[in-house]
Design a protein around this motif. Structure first.
Motif, PDB file in Angstrom:
ATOM      1  N   THR A   1       3.771   6.022  -5.469  1.00 60.01           N
ATOM      2  CA  THR A   1       3.335   5.816  -7.417  1.00 60.01           C
ATOM      3  C   THR A   1       2.665   6.537  -7.474  1.00 60.01           C
ATOM      4  OG1 THR A   1       4.459   3.501  -6.920  1.00 60.01           O
ATOM      5  CG2 THR A   1       3.413   4.185  -8.827  1.00 60.01           C
ATOM      6  N   ARG A   2       1.378   6.853  -6.435  1.00 54.71           N
ATOM      7  CA  ARG A   2       0.579   8.051  -6.966  1.00 54.71           C
ATOM      8  C   ARG A   2       0.665   8.960  -6.914  1.00 54.71           C
ATOM      9  NH1 ARG A   2      -3.310   3.650  -4.477  1.00 54.71           N
ATOM     10  NH2 ARG A   2      -2.854   4.695  -2.706  1.00 54.71           N
ATOM     11  N   ARG A   3       1.660   9.878  -5.961  1.00 50.85           N
ATOM     12  CA  ARG A   3       2.100  10.716  -5.957  1.00 50.85           C
ATOM     13  C   ARG A   3       2.719  11.117  -6.797  1.00 50.85           C
ATOM     14  NH1 ARG A   3       3.628  10.296   1.041  1.00 50.85           N
ATOM     15  NH2 ARG A   3       0.965  10.782   0.981  1.00 50.85           N
TER      16      ARG A   3
ATOM     17  N   GLU B   1       2.080   1.861  -3.620  1.00 54.17           N
ATOM     18  CA  GLU B   1       1.541   2.023  -4.262  1.00 54.17           C
ATOM     19  C   GLU B   1       1.378   3.886  -4.099  1.00 54.17           C
ATOM     20  OE1 GLU B   1      -1.877  -0.483  -2.925  1.00 54.17           O
ATOM     21  OE2 GLU B   1      -1.178  -1.836  -4.737  1.00 54.17           O
ATOM     22  N   LEU B   2       0.826   3.825  -2.826  1.00 55.11           N
ATOM     23  CA  LEU B   2       0.895   5.949  -2.672  1.00 55.11           C
ATOM     24  C   LEU B   2       2.243   6.731  -3.440  1.00 55.11           C
ATOM     25  CD1 LEU B   2      -0.659   8.059  -1.490  1.00 55.11           C
ATOM     26  CD2 LEU B   2       0.221   7.448   0.921  1.00 55.11           C
TER      27      LEU B   2
ATOM     28  N   ARG C   1       0.960  -1.354   0.109  1.00 55.62           N
ATOM     29  CA  ARG C   1      -0.162   0.120   0.068  1.00 55.62           C
ATOM     30  C   ARG C   1       0.620   1.475   0.063  1.00 55.62           C
ATOM     31  NH1 ARG C   1      -2.517  -3.154   2.969  1.00 55.62           N
ATOM     32  NH2 ARG C   1      -1.928  -2.733   5.492  1.00 55.62           N
TER      33      ARG C   1
ATOM     34  N   ARG D   1       3.787  10.036 -10.080  1.00 61.05           N
ATOM     35  CA  ARG D   1       2.952  10.683 -11.171  1.00 61.05           C
ATOM     36  C   ARG D   1       1.983  11.432 -11.222  1.00 61.05           C
ATOM     37  NH1 ARG D   1       0.620   4.283 -11.783  1.00 61.05           N
ATOM     38  NH2 ARG D   1       1.743   3.259 -12.568  1.00 61.05           N
ATOM     39  N   ARG D   2       1.701  11.805  -9.811  1.00 56.34           N
ATOM     40  CA  ARG D   2       0.482  13.128  -9.691  1.00 56.34           C
ATOM     41  C   ARG D   2       1.693  14.134 -10.048  1.00 56.34           C
ATOM     42  NH1 ARG D   2      -1.468  13.820  -4.604  1.00 56.34           N
ATOM     43  NH2 ARG D   2      -2.138  11.731  -5.355  1.00 56.34           N
ATOM     44  N   ARG D   3       2.376  13.899  -9.224  1.00 58.52           N
ATOM     45  CA  ARG D   3       4.118  15.506  -9.902  1.00 58.52           C
ATOM     46  C   ARG D   3       4.508  15.602 -10.522  1.00 58.52           C
ATOM     47  NH1 ARG D   3       9.516  15.648  -5.587  1.00 58.52           N
ATOM     48  NH2 ARG D   3       8.305  13.129  -5.415  1.00 58.52           N
TER      49      ARG D   3
END
Length: 100
Positions: free
Chosen positions: A81-83, A78-79, A75, A85-87
Motif C-alpha cells: 500500500t505504501r509503495r 501495508e508495504l 506487514r 501510494r508513493r508511486r
C-alpha cells in the motif's frame, strides 16, 4: 475423537486460507513493485528463527504459526500500500511538472 477430527479440519482450512492469502499478497507485491517482489512472501523468515527455539507443538503451535503468517501478510500488504501510494504521488507530481 470427533472433536479432534473437527479441530484438524478447522486448522487445515485455516492454514489453506492463509496460504491462499499469501499467494494473493505475493501477486499484489509483484504488481506494485515487480523488481522488489521477485521472491515470494516469506512469512517464516526473520523473527521465525527466534520463535523456533520455543516453538509449541500441537494445536497451539499450529494456531501460532497461522497467526504469525497472517501478521507477516499484514506487514506485506501495508508495504504494498505504501509503495502504491508513493508511486501514485510520484506520477501525479510528474504530471503536474509536465503540465506547467
Amino acid at each position: 475423537m470427533k472433536r479432534d477430527s473437527d479441530v484438524d479440519t478447522a486448522t487445515s482450512a485455516l492454514r489453506a486460507a492463509a496460504d491462499d492469502v499469501t499467494a494473493c499478497v505475493a501477486e499484489l507485491m509483484h504488481l506494485v513493485a515487480p523488481k522488489g517482489a521477485s521472491a515470494p512472501v516469506d512469512w517464516r523468515g526473520g523473527a521465525a528463527d527466534r520463535i523456533d527455539a520455543c516453538k509449541q507443538f500441537g494445536l497451539v503451535g499450529e494456531i501460532h504459526d497461522v497467526t504469525f503468517q497472517l501478521r507477516a501478510l499484514q506487514r506485506a500488504a501495508e508495504l504494498a500500500t505504501r509503495r502504491a501510494r508513493r508511486r501514485a504521488a510520484e506520477e501525479s507530481a510528474r504530471r503536474e511538472d509536465s503540465g506547467n
